[in-house]
Design an enzyme around this catalytic site. Structure first.
Site, short mmCIF file in Angstrom:
data_model
loop_
_atom_site.label_atom_id
_atom_site.label_comp_id
_atom_site.label_asym_id
_atom_site.label_seq_id
_atom_site.Cartn_x
_atom_site.Cartn_y
_atom_site.Cartn_z
N GLU A 1 0.80 -1.21 0.00
CA GLU A 1 0.00 0.00 0.00
C GLU A 1 0.84 1.26 0.00
O GLU A 1 1.90 1.32 0.59
CB GLU A 1 -0.90 0.03 1.25
CG GLU A 1 -1.92 -1.07 1.23
CD GLU A 1 -2.98 -0.86 2.30
OE1 GLU A 1 -3.98 -1.57 2.25
OE2 GLU A 1 -2.82 0.02 3.16
N CYS B 1 3.06 8.69 0.90
CA CYS B 1 3.59 7.88 1.97
C CYS B 1 3.83 6.50 1.37
O CYS B 1 2.89 5.85 0.90
CB CYS B 1 2.54 7.84 3.07
SG CYS B 1 2.95 6.81 4.45
N CYS C 1 5.93 -5.95 8.35
CA CYS C 1 7.02 -5.30 9.09
C CYS C 1 7.49 -6.20 10.23
O CYS C 1 6.67 -6.80 10.91
CB CYS C 1 6.54 -3.96 9.66
SG CYS C 1 7.84 -3.02 10.48
N CYS D 1 5.42 -3.29 16.40
CA CYS D 1 4.89 -2.28 17.35
C CYS D 1 3.43 -2.62 17.63
O CYS D 1 2.66 -2.91 16.71
CB CYS D 1 5.00 -0.88 16.76
SG CYS D 1 6.71 -0.39 16.40
N CYS E 1 0.45 -0.68 15.89
CA CYS E 1 0.50 -0.52 14.43
C CYS E 1 -0.11 -1.71 13.71
O CYS E 1 0.24 -2.86 13.98
CB CYS E 1 1.95 -0.32 14.01
SG CYS E 1 2.20 -0.23 12.23
N GLU F 1 9.93 -1.22 7.85
CA GLU F 1 11.01 -0.45 8.48
C GLU F 1 12.07 -0.18 7.40
O GLU F 1 12.82 -1.08 7.01
CB GLU F 1 11.59 -1.26 9.65
CG GLU F 1 12.88 -0.72 10.23
CD GLU F 1 12.86 0.76 10.59
OE1 GLU F 1 11.91 1.22 11.26
OE2 GLU F 1 13.81 1.46 10.19
N LEU G 1 9.67 7.85 18.27
CA LEU G 1 10.08 7.75 19.68
C LEU G 1 8.92 7.20 20.51
O LEU G 1 9.03 6.17 21.16
CB LEU G 1 10.55 9.12 20.18
CG LEU G 1 11.20 9.12 21.57
CD1 LEU G 1 12.50 8.33 21.58
CD2 LEU G 1 11.45 10.56 22.04
N HIS G 2 7.82 7.91 20.52
CA HIS G 2 6.56 7.47 21.11
C HIS G 2 6.53 7.28 22.63
O HIS G 2 5.47 6.98 23.19
CB HIS G 2 6.03 6.19 20.45
CG HIS G 2 5.86 6.28 18.96
ND1 HIS G 2 5.60 7.46 18.30
CD2 HIS G 2 5.93 5.32 17.99
CE1 HIS G 2 5.51 7.23 17.00
NE2 HIS G 2 5.71 5.95 16.78
N ASN H 1 -4.47 6.80 14.97
CA ASN H 1 -5.57 6.21 14.19
C ASN H 1 -5.85 4.85 14.78
O ASN H 1 -5.04 3.94 14.61
CB ASN H 1 -5.15 6.05 12.73
CG ASN H 1 -4.78 7.37 12.10
OD1 ASN H 1 -5.55 8.31 12.10
ND2 ASN H 1 -3.56 7.45 11.60
N CYS I 1 -1.53 6.70 8.51
CA CYS I 1 -0.31 6.06 9.02
C CYS I 1 -0.66 4.93 9.97
O CYS I 1 -1.50 5.07 10.83
CB CYS I 1 0.54 7.05 9.79
SG CYS I 1 1.35 8.21 8.74
N1 SAH Z 1 8.91 1.63 10.58
C1 SAH Z 1 9.03 3.05 10.45
C2 SAH Z 1 8.14 3.64 9.37
C3 SAH Z 1 6.73 3.19 9.24
S1 SAH Z 1 5.52 3.76 10.36
C4 SAH Z 1 8.78 3.73 11.77
O1 SAH Z 1 8.41 3.05 12.72
O2 SAH Z 1 9.03 4.92 11.90
C5 SAH Z 1 5.39 5.49 10.15
C6 SAH Z 1 4.88 6.21 11.39
O3 SAH Z 1 3.49 5.93 11.63
C7 SAH Z 1 5.61 5.80 12.65
O4 SAH Z 1 5.90 6.91 13.44
C8 SAH Z 1 4.59 4.91 13.32
O5 SAH Z 1 4.86 4.76 14.66
C9 SAH Z 1 3.32 5.64 13.00
N2 SAH Z 1 2.11 4.85 13.25
C10 SAH Z 1 2.00 3.51 13.31
N3 SAH Z 1 0.73 3.14 13.57
C11 SAH Z 1 0.01 4.28 13.66
C12 SAH Z 1 -1.37 4.56 13.90
N4 SAH Z 1 -2.24 3.60 14.06
N5 SAH Z 1 -1.74 5.86 13.94
C13 SAH Z 1 -0.85 6.85 13.73
N6 SAH Z 1 0.45 6.64 13.48
C14 SAH Z 1 0.89 5.38 13.46
#
Ligand code: SAH
Length: 331
Positions: free
Chosen positions: A81, A95, A102, A106, A109, A153, A208-209, A283, A324
């Site tokens: 996608e 994007c 992946c 996480c 995600c 990633e 970072l989160h 989201n 995202c």
């Molecule tokens: N693996 C990489 C790139 C892909 S995710 C990374 O982790 O940075 C891109 C971004 O979207 C990351 O910051 C990820 O944490 C975020 N993301 C993942 N799930 C999400 C969701 N449900 N809502 C909003 N952002 C999300």
């Protein structure tokens, strides 16, 4: 099919033929090689047979028409996608994905939960961009920004991602400025170290989160290999070498990482030149709730009052699961 094949195919031809072919593909935005009218018929035919550039995709458009998601079918039947976000100003950001699925897992995600299938080839990365470039051409518009924030990633597929970026950036290729290209990573330190040695001014973003390793490990298993202090050390080295800003993405998860205390702890990490924080509204994809807007506002104020630069990500395409972290093929 790999992008190198196009070079291989044209290796007996005069050099300018390759340049012509690449220009037709990336700048002429042809849909198939027959449209590359500058090339001799026999070459067009050969390219069409050996290196077809038709893209087989399903598209979904959000109600407000600002978000368009595409699901591209790959040669082996897997799907990937990519999303186009049309901003209110003149920007068109896409994007893109770097992997199918992946391996980072996480917990918040959707892609992370589907597991890892495989790395994308160079062409499979470029194809996502070409798809939207062709799409926008019809309304006389262009892609202005590319972010590697789709599935996967990017630093776990470093070589293919970087080669695709170089083609994107090349003036005979897509000719998109490096400053308009961003890579987002969970914090794969080896990738950050490699990137600082590339002669490319692309943007780096770190997911970072959380401000402490305990919280971060709970939502991001990769934190065990790449804990916060290790990532920040690599980022500091990167900044010293490149003098470029680095974005720290911070997803606002209700009751998980969004308290005043979390904000205060984050200040301690972020008080450095060229660091900035990007707050992301979550989201929902199942197990967490998004922080309420009032909480995000308060969190942002605490950071700003401490002198931290904070931006907030615009929300896109929830209704088509095109935002995202929602990119995950349901098959
Ligand atoms: N693996 C990489 C790139 C892909 S995710 C990374 O982790 O940075 C891109 C971004 O979207 C990351 O910051 C990820 O944490 C975020 N993301 C993942 N799930 C999400 C969701 N449900 N809502 C909003 N952002 C999300």
């Amino acid at each position: 099919m790999d992008f190198k094949e196009i070079r291989e195919l044209l290796k007996d031809q005069p050099k300018y033929r390759l340049e012509q072919a690449e220009k037709s593909l990336f700048q002429g935005l042809i849909n198939n090689w027959q449209e590359a009218i500058g090339l001799p018929l026999n070459i067009r035919k050969k390219l069409d047979e050996e290196f077809p550039i038709e893209i087989s995709a399903e598209t979904f458009v959000s109600k407000d028409k600002n978000t368009i998601k595409t699901l591209i079918a790959l040669e082996d039947g897997l799907k990937v996608e990519a999303v186009l976000m049309r901003h209110e100003d003149t920007r068109n950001t896409i994007c893109v994905s770097s992997q199918v699925g992946c391996p980072m897992a996480c917990s918040f995600c959707a892609t992370g939960r589907m597991g890892f299938k495989r790395n994308l080839e160079i062409w499979e990365i470029l194809e996502q961009i070409l798809f939207f470039a062709r799409y926008l051409k019809k309304v006389n518009e262009k892609i202005t920004n590319v972010v590697f924030m789709g599935m996967g990633e990017p630093f776990m597929n470093y070589k293919n991602v970087m080669t695709a970026i170089k083609i994107l950036n090349d003036k005979n290729g897509f000719n998109l400025g490096a400053r308009h290209i961003s890579i987002s990573t969970v914090g794969v330190v080896e990738g950050i170290e490699r990137l600082e040695n590339e002669e490319l001014q692309i943007n780096l973003a770190i997911s970072l989160h959380a401000p402490d390793n305990k919280t971060r490990s709970e939502i991001m298993p990769a934190n065990k290999n790449y804990p916060i202090e290790k990532i920040l050390k690599a980022v500091d080295k990167y900044i010293k070498k490149t003098n470029r800003r680095v974005m720290f993405e911070y997803l606002m998860l209700k009751g998980v990482n969004d308290s005043d205390e979390h904000a205060k702890e984050l200040i301690g990490l972020m008080k450095k030149p060229l660091y900035f924080v990007n707050l992301i509204a979550y989201n929902p994809t199942g197990i967490y709730d998004p922080s309420p807007a009032s909480r995000i506002k308060k969190f942002k104020e605490i950071l700003e009052n401490a002198g931290i630069t904070v931006t907030q990500r615009q929300e896109f395409g929830q209704d088509i699961e095109g935002a995202c972290g929602q990119l995950a093929t349901k098959n």
